[in-house]
Design a protein around this motif. Structure first.
Motif, PDB file in Angstrom:
ATOM      1  N   HIS A 111      -5.952 -15.272  15.772  1.00 17.55           N
ATOM      2  CA  HIS A 111      -4.951 -15.219  16.647  1.00 17.55           C
ATOM      3  C   HIS A 111      -5.014 -15.693  17.801  1.00 17.55           C
ATOM      4  O   HIS A 111      -4.931 -15.162  18.493  1.00 17.55           O
TER       5      HIS A 111
ATOM      6  N   GLU B 227     -10.269 -14.532  10.955  1.00 20.09           N
ATOM      7  CA  GLU B 227     -10.899 -14.242  12.055  1.00 20.09           C
ATOM      8  C   GLU B 227     -12.534 -14.674  12.424  1.00 20.09           C
ATOM      9  O   GLU B 227     -13.324 -13.394  13.031  1.00 20.09           O
TER      10      GLU B 227
ATOM     11  N   ALA C 100       2.822  -4.954   3.417  1.00 20.04           N
ATOM     12  CA  ALA C 100       1.859  -5.759   4.011  1.00 20.04           C
ATOM     13  C   ALA C 100       1.629  -7.152   4.171  1.00 20.04           C
ATOM     14  O   ALA C 100       2.117  -7.824   4.924  1.00 20.04           O
TER      15      ALA C 100
ATOM     16  N   PHE D 191       0.648  -1.427   0.212  1.00 21.47           N
ATOM     17  CA  PHE D 191      -0.384   0.096  -0.304  1.00 21.47           C
ATOM     18  C   PHE D 191       0.381   1.152   0.017  1.00 21.47           C
ATOM     19  O   PHE D 191       1.671   1.654   1.034  1.00 21.47           O
TER      20      PHE D 191
ATOM     21  N   GLN E 292     -13.582 -10.429   7.695  1.00 19.03           N
ATOM     22  CA  GLN E 292     -13.849 -10.569   9.759  1.00 19.03           C
ATOM     23  C   GLN E 292     -14.127  -9.875   9.610  1.00 19.03           C
ATOM     24  O   GLN E 292     -15.383  -9.829  10.851  1.00 19.03           O
TER      25      GLN E 292
ATOM     26  N   PHE F 220       4.322   1.082   2.258  1.00 19.16           N
ATOM     27  CA  PHE F 220       4.214   0.019   3.169  1.00 19.16           C
ATOM     28  C   PHE F 220       3.962  -1.335   2.729  1.00 19.16           C
ATOM     29  O   PHE F 220       2.865  -1.653   1.735  1.00 19.16           O
TER      30      PHE F 220
ATOM     31  N   PRO G 272      -0.174 -12.194  15.439  1.00 26.01           N
ATOM     32  CA  PRO G 272      -0.894 -11.185  15.251  1.00 26.01           C
ATOM     33  C   PRO G 272      -1.671  -9.674  14.271  1.00 26.01           C
ATOM     34  O   PRO G 272      -1.722 -10.302  13.181  1.00 26.01           O
ATOM     35  N   ASN G 273      -2.262  -9.007  14.999  1.00 21.47           N
ATOM     36  CA  ASN G 273      -3.066  -8.108  14.520  1.00 21.47           C
ATOM     37  C   ASN G 273      -1.437  -7.419  13.899  1.00 21.47           C
ATOM     38  O   ASN G 273      -0.918  -7.271  13.302  1.00 21.47           O
ATOM     39  N   GLY G 274      -2.053  -7.272  12.642  1.00 16.55           N
ATOM     40  CA  GLY G 274      -1.380  -6.064  11.533  1.00 16.55           C
ATOM     41  C   GLY G 274      -0.166  -7.358  10.466  1.00 16.55           C
ATOM     42  O   GLY G 274       0.216  -7.072   9.891  1.00 16.55           O
ATOM     43  N   ALA G 275      -0.427  -8.562  11.303  1.00 17.39           N
ATOM     44  CA  ALA G 275       0.317  -8.845  10.751  1.00 17.39           C
ATOM     45  C   ALA G 275       0.203  -9.813   8.446  1.00 17.39           C
ATOM     46  O   ALA G 275       1.276  -9.435   8.163  1.00 17.39           O
ATOM     47  N   GLY G 276      -1.066  -9.129   8.353  1.00 21.89           N
ATOM     48  CA  GLY G 276      -1.235  -9.202   6.680  1.00 21.89           C
ATOM     49  C   GLY G 276      -1.946 -10.383   6.477  1.00 21.89           C
ATOM     50  O   GLY G 276      -2.464 -10.763   5.707  1.00 21.89           O
ATOM     51  N   LYS G 277      -2.814 -10.812   7.611  1.00 18.66           N
ATOM     52  CA  LYS G 277      -3.424 -12.023   7.235  1.00 18.66           C
ATOM     53  C   LYS G 277      -4.391 -11.482   6.948  1.00 18.66           C
ATOM     54  O   LYS G 277      -5.168 -12.726   5.641  1.00 18.66           O
ATOM     55  N   SER G 278      -5.673 -10.836   6.669  1.00 23.64           N
ATOM     56  CA  SER G 278      -7.001  -9.908   6.268  1.00 23.64           C
ATOM     57  C   SER G 278      -6.136  -8.924   4.006  1.00 23.64           C
ATOM     58  O   SER G 278      -6.969  -9.829   3.625  1.00 23.64           O
ATOM     59  N   THR G 279      -5.157  -9.157   4.209  1.00 27.63           N
ATOM     60  CA  THR G 279      -4.571  -8.683   3.037  1.00 27.63           C
ATOM     61  C   THR G 279      -4.186  -9.661   2.468  1.00 27.63           C
ATOM     62  O   THR G 279      -4.536  -9.759   1.440  1.00 27.63           O
TER      63      THR G 279
HETATM   64  N1  LIG Z   1      -6.100  -0.675   2.749  1.00 30.00           N
HETATM   65  C1  LIG Z   1      -4.748  -0.180   3.081  1.00 30.00           C
HETATM   66  N2  LIG Z   1      -4.070   1.137   2.752  1.00 30.00           N
HETATM   67  C2  LIG Z   1      -2.527   1.168   3.784  1.00 30.00           C
HETATM   68  N3  LIG Z   1      -2.565  -0.178   4.414  1.00 30.00           N
HETATM   69  C3  LIG Z   1      -3.065  -1.172   4.911  1.00 30.00           C
HETATM   70  C4  LIG Z   1      -4.738  -1.637   4.127  1.00 30.00           C
HETATM   71  N4  LIG Z   1      -5.043  -2.681   4.686  1.00 30.00           N
HETATM   72  C5  LIG Z   1      -4.315  -2.863   5.466  1.00 30.00           C
HETATM   73  N5  LIG Z   1      -3.103  -2.060   6.058  1.00 30.00           N
HETATM   74  C6  LIG Z   1      -2.353  -2.476   6.545  1.00 30.00           C
HETATM   75  O1  LIG Z   1      -1.708  -3.819   6.072  1.00 30.00           O
HETATM   76  C7  LIG Z   1      -1.263  -4.387   7.446  1.00 30.00           C
HETATM   77  C8  LIG Z   1      -1.602  -5.715   7.576  1.00 30.00           C
HETATM   78  O2  LIG Z   1      -2.799  -5.884   7.517  1.00 30.00           O
HETATM   79  P1  LIG Z   1      -3.994  -6.943   7.482  1.00 30.00           P
HETATM   80  O3  LIG Z   1      -5.405  -6.111   8.281  1.00 30.00           O
HETATM   81  O4  LIG Z   1      -3.731  -7.500   6.799  1.00 30.00           O
HETATM   82  O5  LIG Z   1      -3.591  -7.681   9.260  1.00 30.00           O
HETATM   83  P2  LIG Z   1      -4.456  -8.824   9.800  1.00 30.00           P
HETATM   84  O6  LIG Z   1      -3.343  -9.175  10.084  1.00 30.00           O
HETATM   85  O7  LIG Z   1      -5.377  -9.124   9.365  1.00 30.00           O
HETATM   86  O8  LIG Z   1      -4.478  -8.357  11.393  1.00 30.00           O
HETATM   87  P3  LIG Z   1      -6.274  -8.022  12.103  1.00 30.00           P
HETATM   88  O9  LIG Z   1      -5.532  -8.963  13.314  1.00 30.00           O
HETATM   89  O10 LIG Z   1      -5.623  -6.648  13.415  1.00 30.00           O
HETATM   90  O11 LIG Z   1      -7.308  -8.358  11.146  1.00 30.00           O
HETATM   91  C9  LIG Z   1      -1.603  -3.670   8.068  1.00 30.00           C
HETATM   92  O12 LIG Z   1      -0.625  -2.285   8.847  1.00 30.00           O
HETATM   93  C10 LIG Z   1      -2.416  -2.715   8.654  1.00 30.00           C
HETATM   94  O13 LIG Z   1      -2.508  -0.969   8.551  1.00 30.00           O
END
Ligand SMILES: Nc1ncnc2c1ncn2[C@@H]1O[C@H](COP(=O)(O)OP(=O)(O)OP(=O)(O)O)[C@@H](O)[C@H]1O
Ligand SMILES: [Mg+2]
Lengths: 398, 311
Positions: free
Chosen positions: B192, B160, B18, B13, B83, B16, B37-44
């Motif tokens: 997580h 999740e 992800a 992004f 999620q 950054f 953990p939170n922000g690991a990049g799972k949802s992405t």
């Molecule tokens: N559309 C976006 N634009 C910019 N940054 C993003 C975007 N989507 C996600 N991120 C960043 O990418 C990183 C991974 O986010 P992601 O949602 O994949 O984490 P996650 O593992 O699913 O966390 P959680 O357990 O909180 O759901 C985070 O730092 C988030 O801020």
């Protein structure tokens, strides 16, 4: 097929929303009555459309001048008042009367002696009203004079002075009955333009105005469906199904179009059958305007649903659109009456073209061919808003 | 053929990054957990698998179909549980499921029958006519899952699905996941909570800061740490005298004692603990408390990153 399922889902959500019935049906009907009433009562308290004329006789009334007085007093387009010359001139100055007709002192005598009695009209003939008075008086006066002429001729041919008045009266009556129709027609043609801008039915302005205005206000509920779709992440979920993005956009657009078109149709039926607003004079024309209005408003709804982040923002944007487009676009009052920059800006807006289209049917009595331009302009606006909405949608959601 | 195959998937992004080159393989019929953990990049990562966002690099395959080149075929095979709860709050549970079924081309009696089945499975048959907006968090989560199952997908991805709900609903959902798996669905389960990953998974991928830092079965991952079970004991008296006897016990590799507190490292607590207690009784001391610390995914994560899995 799936597009249709999406449309039906959207419509279901709109119908479940309690506000929908209010915004889509109840309020427009109430407002139509309200506006129609406002126009009508504005009309009755406004100036009498008849032209006020002062009648000044330099001597006390005599038989022959009375004949003219009675005749003029009977005319629908004049209000005639006996006055002294000074008062009459005063009234003319202050605009209380639009003209003064002066009857000379020796009127009867001059008529009998076959001299020119020389009536005088004091009026500003550079104005439309002054011209109207002149035109209105010319005919009956020349008819009266010719009746006197006929009277004198019969006196001469029969050599009996007593024949004068009966012959004059006979001729005068003949003139009156013979020309009544054409005189009346002229008077009304003059009178109508001055009278009102909405024709003979105040709902001719109120009903189409409310249709256009509430088509936009309806976005308060239909715009929310798309905004909710984005906010509740169901839009994201839709995109994980086999629905294509264009199908999703088309479905939402179609749902908004359907609701606007439904509302417009309902209001047209209500106008036609309850308020005697003759939309069905040009049925295809009314249909085309309803379609193009629906497409324009729906594409605007798509944009609002794409921009707004909350219910409140949807309401805000819809109301903003309503004020900008309705007020400026001549749905509250005709742009002709506004004049100036206001009217020329308003003329550029799609709402005013919807109004022009509908009023070509309702008030101006024009045919289908007069509607191509309004319909085309509405469609161009619809396309413009649609492109803007899709561009925005793709940028934010994909 | 693998049910899910992720190859060098990346997502940035702006500046950054992800997701920084992820490889995952899920065999057909297994439950694979993506733990991080939170922000690991799972949802992405999941968004890329489900065709919501385009990868910056790499590709992923669902039942052999590329998500970038054959998105329609890939989406047909896939059910995604997002999620965030993605349902229409003003429609009833049944109306929601009917709608989502239609979006997957189900019609008529097939559709109705599937709605009934799915409602039965999530245990909401009784409440199907109620508006989803009035449901509790746990009930919404269950409908959220059901909506992704309407078309009986080969692969289900759950992001999740148990966040922020009561233990009862969580239990229900975990049982549902196992049931779906028994029916043959391949499940990619994102969480997580290490307990969920441990309970459900055939394989676990641990993700941190956009990368997969460990992959294997639960036991394989634990072995990576090589940690033994730790048993903490407290007694009512000095135990110095007993230490030599404890050290004699088979499977006990370390004993550390001070005052009445003892820490023992053992290979298997089931075998070692009774022997430890027996020796203590012979030594004439009374036991006050026992605390067994099995090695877990938490320790694995700690071992790999130096940080705790949960903040
Ligand atoms: N559309 C976006 N634009 C910019 N940054 C993003 C975007 N989507 C996600 N991120 C960043 O990418 C990183 C991974 O986010 P992601 O949602 O994949 O984490 P996650 O593992 O699913 O966390 P959680 O357990 O909180 O759901 C985070 O730092 C988030 O801020
Ligand atoms: Mg996430």
């Amino acid at each position: 097929m799936k597009i249709l399922d999406l449309v039906l889902k959207d419509l279901r959500q709109m119908l479940y929303d309690k506000n929908s019935a209010l915004f889509l049906v109840a309020m427009p009907i109430v407002f139509t009555f309200f506006m129609g009433y406002a126009y009508r009562s504005g009309e009755s308290s406004a100036a009498d459309p008849r032209i006020p004329l002062a009648w000044v006789e330099e001597k006390s009334p005599a038989e022959m001048s009375n004949m003219l007085y009675t005749h003029l007093a009977d005319m629908d387009s004049l209000v005639i008042t006996r006055m002294e010359l000074d008062d009459a001139q005063n009234a003319l100055q202050r605009g209380k009367v639009d003209g003064i007709l002066v009857i000379p002192a020796e009127f009867d005598q001059k008529v009998l002696e076959n001299q020119n009695p020389q009536l005088t009209l004091i009026a500003d003939t550079t104005t439309a009203t002054g011209q109207s008075i002149y035109q209105l008086l010319r005919m009956p006066i020349s008819q009266l004079m010719s009746s006197f002429e006929i009277g004198r001729m019969s006196v001469e041919s029969l050599n009996d002075p007593n024949e004068f008045m009966p012959t004059v009266n006979l001729a005068w009556e003949k003139w009156a009955s013979h020309n009544l129709d054409s005189i009346v027609r002229v008077e009304q043609a003059v009178g109508q333009q001055e009278e009102s801008w909405y024709g003979d039915n105040p709902y001719n302005q109120a009903s189409p105005g409310i249709i256009v205005q509430f088509a936009i206000i309806g976005l308060v509920t239909s715009g929310q469906v798309l905004m909710q779709e984005r906010k509740t992440r169901t839009l994201q979920r839709l995109m994980t199904t086999t629905m294509r993005p264009w199908q999703i956009i088309a479905g939402h657009m179609l749902a908004m179009f359907a609701i606007v078109f439904l509302q417009t149709t309902l209001m047209i039926i209500f106008g036609q059958f309850v308020l005697n607003v003759n939309y069905l004079r040009v049925p295809l024309g009314t249909f085309l305007i309803a379609i193009s209005l629906g497409l324009w408003v729906a594409s605007m709804g798509l944009l609002i649903g794409t921009l707004a982040k909350s219910d409140n923002q949807v309401v805000l944007y819809a109301m903003l659109a309503m004020f900008v487009f309705s007020a400026l676009g001549g749905t509250w009052f005709p742009l002709e009456g506004a004049g100036g920059a206001f009217a020329s800006i308003g003329k550029l807006l799609p709402a005013s073209w919807a109004m022009i289209g509908l009023q070509n049917i309702l008030i101006r009595g024009l045919s289908l061919s007069s509607l191509w331009q309004p319909v085309a302009i509405l469609l161009v606006y619809a396309l413009g808003f649609f492109i803007l909405a899709v561009w925005r949608f793709r940028k934010v959601e994909m | 053929m693998n049910a899910i195959e992720v190859k060098n998937l990346k997502k940035s992004f702006g500046s950054f990054q992800a997701v920084k080159g992820v490889d995952i393989i899920a065999q057909q019929g297994e439950i694979l957990s993506l733990l991080g953990p939170n922000g690991a990049g799972k949802s992405t990562t999941i968004s890329m698998l489900s065709g919501l966002i385009a990868p910056s690099d790499g590709d992923a395959f669902i039942m052999g179909y590329s998500v970038t080149d054959q998105p329609k075929s890939a989406k047909e095979k896939l059910g995604v549980v997002p999620q965030d709860i993605a349902l229409y709050p003003d429609l009833s549970a049944r109306e929601n499921l009917l709608f989502w079924g239609k979006m997957y081309d189900l019609r008529g009696s097939d559709l109705k029958q599937r709605v009934d089945e799915v409602l039965e499975m999530i245990g909401l048959t009784e409440r199907q006519k109620d508006r989803v907006g009035k449901f509790s968090g746990g009930m919404k989560r269950r409908v959220n899952i059901a909506a992704a199952l309407m078309h009986k997908p080969d692969v289900v991805i759950m992001d999740e699905p148990t966040v922020g709900i009561d233990p009862q609903s969580r239990r229900h959902i975990l049982d549902n996941v196992k049931e779906l798996n028994r029916q043959g669905m391949t499940v990619l389960y994102t969480t997580h909570y290490m307990e969920e990953a441990a309970e459900l998974s055939d394989h676990i991928a641990i993700m941190d800061q956009g990368k997969i830092i460990a992959f294997g079965t639960h036991d394989e991952l634990i072995k990576m740490v090589g940690e033994q079970t730790r048993i903490d004991l407290t007694f009512n008296a000095e135990v110095e005298a007993i230490i030599p006897a404890w050290k004699e016990i088979e499977g006990v590799s370390g004993i550390d004692a001070s005052d009445g507190k003892v820490t023992a490292l053992v290979d298997d607590s089931n075998q070692a603990l009774p022997r430890l207690l027996e020796v203590a009784a012979q030594g004439g001391v009374r036991i006050l408390s026992v605390d067994i610390k099995e090695p877990n995914l938490e320790s694995v994560f700690l071992h790999l990153t130096g940080r705790a899995l949960r903040d």
